[in-house]
Write a protein that holds these residues in place. Structure first.
Motif, PDB file in Angstrom:
ATOM      1  N   TYR A 172      78.203  53.256  56.854  1.00  0.00           N
ATOM      2  CA  TYR A 172      79.765  52.963  56.504  1.00  0.00           C
ATOM      3  C   TYR A 172      80.191  53.546  55.521  1.00  0.00           C
ATOM      4  O   TYR A 172      81.562  53.483  54.587  1.00  0.00           O
ATOM      5  N   GLY A 173      79.756  54.513  54.313  1.00  0.00           N
ATOM      6  CA  GLY A 173      79.791  55.203  53.413  1.00  0.00           C
ATOM      7  C   GLY A 173      78.866  56.477  52.670  1.00  0.00           C
ATOM      8  O   GLY A 173      77.664  56.492  53.534  1.00  0.00           O
ATOM      9  N   LEU A 174      79.878  57.965  52.789  1.00  0.00           N
ATOM     10  CA  LEU A 174      79.050  58.800  53.000  1.00  0.00           C
ATOM     11  C   LEU A 174      78.855  59.418  51.284  1.00  0.00           C
ATOM     12  O   LEU A 174      80.100  59.214  50.606  1.00  0.00           O
ATOM     13  N   PRO A 175      78.245  59.147  50.404  1.00  0.00           N
ATOM     14  CA  PRO A 175      77.723  59.091  48.672  1.00  0.00           C
ATOM     15  C   PRO A 175      78.450  60.633  48.883  1.00  0.00           C
ATOM     16  O   PRO A 175      78.451  61.551  49.458  1.00  0.00           O
ATOM     17  N   SER A 176      79.344  60.336  47.775  1.00  0.00           N
ATOM     18  CA  SER A 176      80.437  61.723  47.102  1.00  0.00           C
ATOM     19  C   SER A 176      78.988  62.568  46.806  1.00  0.00           C
ATOM     20  O   SER A 176      79.308  63.775  46.632  1.00  0.00           O
ATOM     21  N   SER A 186      74.042  67.777  46.364  1.00  0.00           N
ATOM     22  CA  SER A 186      74.999  67.736  47.193  1.00  0.00           C
ATOM     23  C   SER A 186      74.048  66.868  48.340  1.00  0.00           C
ATOM     24  O   SER A 186      73.237  67.002  48.417  1.00  0.00           O
ATOM     25  N   ILE A 187      74.792  66.165  48.611  1.00  0.00           N
ATOM     26  CA  ILE A 187      73.908  65.664  50.423  1.00  0.00           C
ATOM     27  C   ILE A 187      73.849  66.417  51.857  1.00  0.00           C
ATOM     28  O   ILE A 187      73.519  65.857  51.974  1.00  0.00           O
ATOM     29  N   VAL A 188      74.773  67.628  51.484  1.00  0.00           N
ATOM     30  CA  VAL A 188      74.591  68.282  52.795  1.00  0.00           C
ATOM     31  C   VAL A 188      73.130  68.917  52.767  1.00  0.00           C
ATOM     32  O   VAL A 188      72.735  69.830  51.613  1.00  0.00           O
ATOM     33  N   LYS A 189      72.456  69.198  54.434  1.00  0.00           N
ATOM     34  CA  LYS A 189      71.549  69.590  54.226  1.00  0.00           C
ATOM     35  C   LYS A 189      71.649  71.010  53.082  1.00  0.00           C
ATOM     36  O   LYS A 189      72.429  71.789  53.533  1.00  0.00           O
ATOM     37  N   GLY A 190      70.388  71.505  52.753  1.00  0.00           N
ATOM     38  CA  GLY A 190      70.247  72.763  52.180  1.00  0.00           C
ATOM     39  C   GLY A 190      71.064  73.543  50.973  1.00  0.00           C
ATOM     40  O   GLY A 190      70.553  74.686  50.718  1.00  0.00           O
ATOM     41  N   GLU A 211      72.497  60.090  63.542  1.00  0.00           N
ATOM     42  CA  GLU A 211      73.563  61.323  63.744  1.00  0.00           C
ATOM     43  C   GLU A 211      74.165  62.583  62.752  1.00  0.00           C
ATOM     44  O   GLU A 211      73.542  63.014  62.976  1.00  0.00           O
ATOM     45  N   LEU A 212      73.987  61.546  61.902  1.00  0.00           N
ATOM     46  CA  LEU A 212      74.857  61.985  60.105  1.00  0.00           C
ATOM     47  C   LEU A 212      73.147  62.817  59.649  1.00  0.00           C
ATOM     48  O   LEU A 212      73.894  63.904  58.862  1.00  0.00           O
ATOM     49  N   SER A 213      72.534  62.793  60.220  1.00  0.00           N
ATOM     50  CA  SER A 213      71.422  63.270  59.452  1.00  0.00           C
ATOM     51  C   SER A 213      71.091  64.935  60.098  1.00  0.00           C
ATOM     52  O   SER A 213      70.397  65.777  59.523  1.00  0.00           O
ATOM     53  N   ALA A 214      71.679  65.451  61.069  1.00  0.00           N
ATOM     54  CA  ALA A 214      71.851  66.832  61.558  1.00  0.00           C
ATOM     55  C   ALA A 214      72.756  67.557  60.485  1.00  0.00           C
ATOM     56  O   ALA A 214      72.088  68.203  60.652  1.00  0.00           O
ATOM     57  N   GLN A 215      73.574  66.786  59.683  1.00  0.00           N
ATOM     58  CA  GLN A 215      74.581  67.762  58.323  1.00  0.00           C
ATOM     59  C   GLN A 215      73.736  66.754  57.486  1.00  0.00           C
ATOM     60  O   GLN A 215      73.798  67.675  56.374  1.00  0.00           O
ATOM     61  N   TYR A 216      73.321  65.992  57.021  1.00  0.00           N
ATOM     62  CA  TYR A 216      73.381  65.665  55.654  1.00  0.00           C
ATOM     63  C   TYR A 216      71.906  64.768  55.130  1.00  0.00           C
ATOM     64  O   TYR A 216      71.741  64.308  56.323  1.00  0.00           O
TER      65      TYR A 216
END
Length: 459
Positions: free
Chosen positions: A155-159, A365-369, A135-140
């Motif tokens: 359970y944790g999203l990297p800063s 940033s872990i955000v895609k792109g 699910e989260l890989s759509a954005q990260y």
């Protein structure tokens, strides 16, 4: 203050203080699950439970240096976006030690950085599920989502994500007559010798006194292996991983050579992390091993930000190539004990997608792109190694063996400090060589591996 102890992604960037964690309650499901890609990066939280985004949250952080500056600005913007909210911070100087106490007490805020010493199988006990990797890989970026996941649940999203290299003062290297960026341990030692001979700067600063800084060296093991599977799926099953020629040996041998050749501060015991930031900015220090997160702090610590550079770790893998590790930093988690999970999740979404925190800190940033930060612009031609998540049969095993060994390589330990002591001829255990130290590490690792293997896979 220190930022993060970069962790080998295997263990979800494992690190760790060894302690027994008492259960604080069972993982529950208030949390808004997964964000989705879109123009509004925080749309999932808003669409799901915007009416619940209100009230006060407490954020526990290791960034004591940012609470009254950047974090205060982020909180103000968040509160403007969500009227009726209030963000408070509790900063911890010795985060891993202090958070262990808070975990045991069941009092660890509404958002905290997931401690490195919590085993993956225990994530759901202490932290809310944030969504699945899928699910989260759509954005990260998916390669960073597995650092704090278990069985496909995050359970944790990297800063952000750190590149592993060496910070250096470009002006001092140039004045010393160093041409180009060193691409081998021999070239790096030679560069430091030129700094010592031709400038007044300390060639390399160990930060021995702040032992957490020594944990930074462990972050290079995966890159020096040249193998994304090495840490989580090979080293965790390997006898004698600190023998000559192996990645761990090569990484720590560079530290030993630096000190043995007199290329560090005169008295490492009196080193000072906070002071070192200004010292590298003004040219009193020529180089320091730190993750890319530290570059922004060095630039901001004085009047010479343009003098700060960042180079790949100059130790080649077995194939002769120099690689750079890129692994997740501390991850935002929502404690199962939080009374305000909706606002906590909104804060995490805001920090990742709107605050600009990762970029300002010089992190990926872990955000895609998202574009690479400016401080990594010179890493052209260097291949990034991102540690693969452990396979099902190895899930959590690196942590288990590492914790059992008590080497505490991700916490900054007396075992790492002894490398410096030994190089200085001051080992409290009597005269030792570097190989003697590595033999002791192998002995502890092998015993731990044998112990873990006896019960591995059993409940």
């Amino acid at each position: 203050m220190r930022k993060f102890m970069k962790r080998a992604a295997s263990t979800a960037l494992a690190a760790a203080m060894v302690f027994s964690l008492a259960a604080c309650g069972q993982g529950g499901g208030d949390t808004t699950e997964g964000t989705t890609a879109g123009d509004d990066a925080s749309s999932t939280t808003e669409a799901a439970q915007e009416s619940d985004i209100t009230g006060e949250i407490t954020v526990l952080t290791q960034r004591t240096d940012l609470v009254d500056t950047d974090f205060a600005d982020y909180a103000k913007k968040f509160q403007e976006k969500y009227p009726g909210t209030e963000v408070k911070f509790e900063a911890m100087e010795n985060y891993e030690d202090d958070i262990a106490i808070r975990l045991n007490a069941g009092d660890y805020g509404d958002v905290c950085m997931v401690p490195t010493s919590v085993a993956a199988k225990d994530y759901s006990t202490y932290f809310e599920a944030l969504g699945t990797v899928e699910e989260l890989s759509a954005q990260y970026d998916e390669k960073f989502l597995t650092s704090r996941s278990y069985n496909g649940t995050v359970y944790g999203l990297p800063s952000g994500a750190n590149a592993s290299g060496i910070a250096y003062n470009k002006r001092i290297f140039e004045e010393a007559g160093v041409e180009g960026v060193p691409s081998s341990s021999e070239e790096f030692i030679d560069a430091l010798k030129k700094v010592k001979e031709n400038t007044e700067a300390i060639p390399y600063y160990t930060n021995y006194h702040d032992t957490w800084a020594l944990s930074q060296w462990q972050s290079y093991v995966g890159a020096v292996s040249g193998d994304s599977d090495y840490v989580n799926n090979k080293m965790c099953n390997e006898q004698d991983p600190f023998s000559e020629g192996k990645p761990g040996y090569k990484v720590y041998n560079l530290l030993y050579q630096i000190v043995e050749n007199g290329l560090c501060e005169d008295d490492p015991v009196t080193s000072d992390w906070e002071a070192s930031k200004t010292m590298i900015n003004n040219g009193e220090i020529a180089s320091m091993v730190m993750g890319s997160w530290a570059v922004s702090q060095f630039k901001e610590a004085g009047d010479h930000p343009d003098d700060i550079g960042y180079m790949p770790f100059p130790v080649a893998a077995e194939d002769g190539k120099v690689y750079t590790g890129a692994d997740a930093d501390y991850s935002y988690g929502i404690p199962t004990s939080s009374d305000n999970k909706a606002t906590a999740r909104a804060w995490i979404d805001f920090m990742l997608n709107e605050s600009g925190f990762a970029e300002k800190q010089g992190e990926i940033s872990i955000v895609k792109g998202a574009a690479l930060p400016e401080n990594l612009a010179d890493f052209e031609g260097v291949e990034f190694i991102v540690t693969n998540v452990a396979t099902a049969e190895n899930d959590g095993k690196w942590d288990a063996v590492h914790n059992e060994s008590e080497l505490n390589l991700w916490g900054g330990s007396s075992y790492q400090a002894e490398i410096i002591d030994t190089a200085l001829g001051q080992s409290q255990s009597g005269f030792k060589s570097f190989d003697d130290v590595m033999a002791e590490w192998n002995k502890k690792w092998n015993a731990a591996l044998e112990s873990v293997n006896e019960t591995w896979g059993q409940d």
